[in-house]
Scaffold this motif. Structure first.
Motif, PDB file in Angstrom:
ATOM      1  N   SER A 175       0.835  -1.203   0.000  1.00  0.00           N
ATOM      2  CA  SER A 175       0.000   0.000   0.000  1.00  0.00           C
ATOM      3  C   SER A 175       0.872   1.257   0.000  1.00  0.00           C
ATOM      4  N   GLU A 176       0.271   2.345  -0.401  1.00  0.00           N
ATOM      5  CA  GLU A 176       0.960   3.644  -0.387  1.00  0.00           C
ATOM      6  C   GLU A 176       1.384   3.987   1.046  1.00  0.00           C
ATOM      7  N   GLU A 180       5.112   4.939   2.482  1.00  0.00           N
ATOM      8  CA  GLU A 180       5.361   6.157   3.257  1.00  0.00           C
ATOM      9  C   GLU A 180       5.982   5.832   4.613  1.00  0.00           C
TER      10      GLU A 180
END
Length: 188
Positions: A175-176, A180
């Motif tokens: 996932s993003e 991050e």
């Protein structure tokens, strides 16, 4: 994501999974897709489960057995601990379970065909206007959630029955938010 039944199955969000399980109209459907989600097994493995591999005289077994002859590579039998939510679905379904196969086919002969399971899921997804979801979404969701929770890949491989870590990694979605978080730990 799958488009017109091509591509990789979508990983379900928690909201999508909840919508699906609320929309399934029978205990059989909740038990069937619950097995796929909470064990990370393939739809064929779920459809061909034997009743004795899920239930004993006391009720739902603590471990579900997926026999090697029902697995994709027919490599080895695996046992997966029964998740408490899955146990609830299986308890609700127990009275309808087949004598030999957990999910009997038409006229209670043989087992439920995986294509029939696919048709059941597609009808529910169409009703809910959910796209990109297939029977394989439950397997990808389970394996991705385990990976996101930090479960070692070797343990996930043991559960999923993948022959190699390389094959397993193709299933896992990043996932993003994970990207991050990974970047955020870099520094001095």
């Amino acid at each position: 994501m799958k488009v017109d039944r091509h591509g990789q199955a979508k990983v379900l969000s928690p909201d999508e999974a909840q919508q699906l399980f609320n929309a399934f109209t029978t205990n059989r459907d909740r038990a069937l897709f619950g097995i796929c989600l909470f064990t990370g097994c393939r739809i064929n493995e779920a459809c061909t489960l034997l009743t004795n591999d899920v239930y004993d005289t006391a009720g739902v077994r603590t471990k579900i057995t997926i026999r090697k002859q029902h697995t994709k590579g027919k490599q080895e039998t695996r046992q997966i601990t029964t998740h408490p939510s899955l146990k609830t679905y299986l308890e609700a379904y127990q009275e309808q379970a087949g004598k030999r196969y957990l999910f009997p086919g038409r006229h209670r002969r043989g087992h439920l065909n995986p294509r029939s399971a696919d048709a059941i899921l597609r009808q529910v997804c169409d009703r809910l206007h959910l796209e990109g979801i297939s029977t394989h979404s439950f397997r990808r969701t389970a394996l991705t959630q385990m990976s996101s929770a930090g479960i070692p890949l070797r343990v996930i491989q043991e559960i999923s029955g993948h022959r190699s870590l390389q094959a397993l990694q193709k299933y896992l979605e990043v996932s993003e938010q994970q990207v991050e978080q990974a970047i955020a730990v870099v520094g001095f």
